[in-house]
Structures are given as C-alpha cells and as structure tokens.
Design a protein around this motif. Sequence first.
Motif, PDB file in Angstrom:
ATOM      1  N   THR A  76      27.507  65.640   3.478  1.00 24.42           N
ATOM      2  CA  THR A  76      28.419  66.276   4.528  1.00 24.42           C
ATOM      3  C   THR A  76      28.204  67.138   5.225  1.00 24.42           C
ATOM      4  OG1 THR A  76      29.918  66.615   3.258  1.00 24.42           O
ATOM      5  CG2 THR A  76      30.301  64.662   3.640  1.00 24.42           C
ATOM      6  N   ASP A  77      28.656  67.570   6.918  1.00 26.42           N
ATOM      7  CA  ASP A  77      28.443  68.864   7.046  1.00 26.42           C
ATOM      8  C   ASP A  77      29.093  69.375   8.273  1.00 26.42           C
ATOM      9  OD1 ASP A  77      27.283  70.470   7.898  1.00 26.42           O
ATOM     10  OD2 ASP A  77      25.364  70.361   8.102  1.00 26.42           O
ATOM     11  N   THR A  78      29.034  69.818   8.701  1.00 29.20           N
ATOM     12  CA  THR A  78      30.856  69.585   9.960  1.00 29.20           C
ATOM     13  C   THR A  78      30.196  70.809  11.352  1.00 29.20           C
ATOM     14  OG1 THR A  78      33.012  70.364  10.144  1.00 29.20           O
ATOM     15  CG2 THR A  78      31.098  72.152   9.567  1.00 29.20           C
ATOM     16  N   PHE A  79      31.198  69.933  12.493  1.00 27.85           N
ATOM     17  CA  PHE A  79      30.797  70.922  13.566  1.00 27.85           C
ATOM     18  C   PHE A  79      31.897  72.224  14.082  1.00 27.85           C
ATOM     19  CE2 PHE A  79      28.431  67.083  14.695  1.00 27.85           C
ATOM     20  CZ  PHE A  79      26.885  67.451  14.894  1.00 27.85           C
ATOM     21  N   VAL A  86      33.955  66.384  10.547  1.00 29.91           N
ATOM     22  CA  VAL A  86      32.900  66.375   9.702  1.00 29.91           C
ATOM     23  C   VAL A  86      32.561  65.120   9.245  1.00 29.91           C
ATOM     24  CG1 VAL A  86      32.963  66.150   6.926  1.00 29.91           C
ATOM     25  CG2 VAL A  86      34.733  67.827   8.679  1.00 29.91           C
ATOM     26  N   TYR A  87      30.828  65.225   9.189  1.00 29.75           N
ATOM     27  CA  TYR A  87      30.009  64.174   9.388  1.00 29.75           C
ATOM     28  C   TYR A  87      28.835  64.568   8.258  1.00 29.75           C
ATOM     29  CZ  TYR A  87      26.771  67.289  11.409  1.00 29.75           C
ATOM     30  OH  TYR A  87      25.941  68.645  11.297  1.00 29.75           O
ATOM     31  N   VAL A  88      28.199  63.370   7.496  1.00 28.79           N
ATOM     32  CA  VAL A  88      28.035  62.201   7.559  1.00 28.79           C
ATOM     33  C   VAL A  88      26.419  62.833   8.143  1.00 28.79           C
ATOM     34  CG1 VAL A  88      26.374  60.830   5.806  1.00 28.79           C
ATOM     35  CG2 VAL A  88      29.228  60.814   6.286  1.00 28.79           C
ATOM     36  N   THR A 124      30.272  59.961  12.388  1.00 35.12           N
ATOM     37  CA  THR A 124      31.266  61.065  12.172  1.00 35.12           C
ATOM     38  C   THR A 124      32.175  60.610  10.848  1.00 35.12           C
ATOM     39  OG1 THR A 124      31.602  61.899  13.954  1.00 35.12           O
ATOM     40  CG2 THR A 124      33.573  61.689  13.570  1.00 35.12           C
ATOM     41  N   VAL A 125      32.754  61.031   9.642  1.00 37.40           N
ATOM     42  CA  VAL A 125      33.869  60.761   8.847  1.00 37.40           C
ATOM     43  C   VAL A 125      34.746  61.336   9.917  1.00 37.40           C
ATOM     44  CG1 VAL A 125      31.856  60.264   7.215  1.00 37.40           C
ATOM     45  CG2 VAL A 125      32.618  62.317   7.293  1.00 37.40           C
ATOM     46  N   ALA A 126      35.124  62.513  10.098  1.00 41.57           N
ATOM     47  CA  ALA A 126      36.230  62.507  10.317  1.00 41.57           C
ATOM     48  C   ALA A 126      36.378  63.513  12.305  1.00 41.57           C
ATOM     49  CB  ALA A 126      36.990  63.488   9.505  1.00 41.57           C
ATOM     50  N   GLU A 139      34.638  67.030   1.312  1.00 44.55           N
ATOM     51  CA  GLU A 139      34.026  67.306  -0.250  1.00 44.55           C
ATOM     52  C   GLU A 139      33.491  66.032  -0.692  1.00 44.55           C
ATOM     53  OE1 GLU A 139      37.483  69.483  -1.403  1.00 44.55           O
ATOM     54  OE2 GLU A 139      37.071  71.292  -0.129  1.00 44.55           O
ATOM     55  N   GLU A 140      34.806  65.417  -0.742  1.00 41.58           N
ATOM     56  CA  GLU A 140      34.599  63.767  -1.162  1.00 41.58           C
ATOM     57  C   GLU A 140      33.138  62.780  -0.362  1.00 41.58           C
ATOM     58  OE1 GLU A 140      38.352  61.977  -0.276  1.00 41.58           O
ATOM     59  OE2 GLU A 140      39.673  63.375  -1.447  1.00 41.58           O
ATOM     60  N   LEU A 141      32.576  63.684   0.637  1.00 40.65           N
ATOM     61  CA  LEU A 141      32.054  62.663   0.584  1.00 40.65           C
ATOM     62  C   LEU A 141      30.521  63.406   1.172  1.00 40.65           C
ATOM     63  CD1 LEU A 141      32.889  60.718   3.708  1.00 40.65           C
ATOM     64  CD2 LEU A 141      32.818  59.533   1.679  1.00 40.65           C
ATOM     65  N   ALA A 142      30.163  64.661   0.172  1.00 45.97           N
ATOM     66  CA  ALA A 142      28.771  65.419  -0.317  1.00 45.97           C
ATOM     67  C   ALA A 142      28.314  65.042  -0.823  1.00 45.97           C
ATOM     68  CB  ALA A 142      29.316  66.780  -0.647  1.00 45.97           C
TER      69      ALA A 142
END
Length: 193
Positions: A76-79, A86-88, A124-126, A139-142
């Motif tokens: 994961t990472d984030t913008f 939050v994205y994969v 995108t996951v959130a 954290e959960e998709l890391a």
Amino acid sequence: MGTVTIGVSIAVPEPHGSLLQQRRAGFGDAAAHGIPTHVTLLPPTEVDAVELPAVEAHLTEVAAVGRPFTMRLSGTDTFRPLSPVVYVRVVEGVEACTRLQRQVRDASGPVARELQFPYHPHVTVAHGIDDAAMDRAFEELAGYEAAWPCAGFALHEQGPDGVWRKLREFGFGGSAVVPPQAEPVDRGTLPAR
C-alpha cells in the motif's frame, strides 16, 4: 442529448476485484460498491453523449496497437496529505499503463484532457474517509499481492446514481476480451487479520 460522464480503466480480475471491493466497503468507503475495482486510464470525464461513438472508435484504435502485459500489485501507499486516498501499489505494468493513458488522452482524440495530478497507476482501497479508517486500510493491506495478465481495458459510464457501469471492453491487438482470471501469487492475497 446531453452529456455523460465516462472513464476508462483496467479491471482488477476475480477473485481480487471483489476482495478489494469488500475490503474498501469494510473500511467505510461508501463509494466502494458503485465503483468496480480498477486501475484508471482516464479519470471521470464529461463528454457530449453524441461523441460516444467517436470515443469508442478512438479506444478501438488504442487497443489495436496495445499488447498484453503483466499487471502486479504489491503493498500500500497513500496520496495523503495532497489527496485523501490509500491505494494498493502497481509494481509491474506501470510503464504500459502510463503509455495507455497517454494514448487514451491524446490531443488528437475525442477525450483529450489535462490531469489534475501527474498520472500514477494504482488501485484505490480507501477514499475520503476518516483518518483512522485510512490508516487501517494502509496497514491491513500492506502485505497484499496479486498478479494477472492484462489483455485490455474497458469504457465505463457513471450513472446518475453514482454507479459506474461497463459500456464496452477493448482487447489488445483488436481481439475480443475474455475477462482475465487472476494468477495465483505464492505469497497469498492478504495477511491474516
């Protein structure tokens, strides 16, 4: 006839698409069930409805010169703080996605447009949810991993209800697209919760 909002994307195939969509909903993202899990090539773009045949013809040309490639997601990472997302991460297939999105938005085509942010392929996951839920998604998709052969992309239309519906698929090399199935990844899909 009016305008329509369209988007072009690469679908994340099963079982990964549904799994990530369910996780996104579980983090509290209300848009999760209205947006198929995807990698964007053209973000939501308003066009005159009468232009849809020209858009489809353009996408047919883009797909005809495209070649299948491996798409691999990892971690994961984030913008944030720039954008509440939050994205994969896409770790393989980045160059192919970048080339495709540039061809889709080509200045000579019917959907030429500038982007608000530099293009960065991701799943995108959130999006736009509270910080604690965004942190949880991160954290959960890391440890998330998935890979599949990408054989094409699709044109979608966003309905008045906010739901994205597929209008047509475009296979690389001008072939008909058979929905790809995800290849198993040795490390599994998700860490234990």
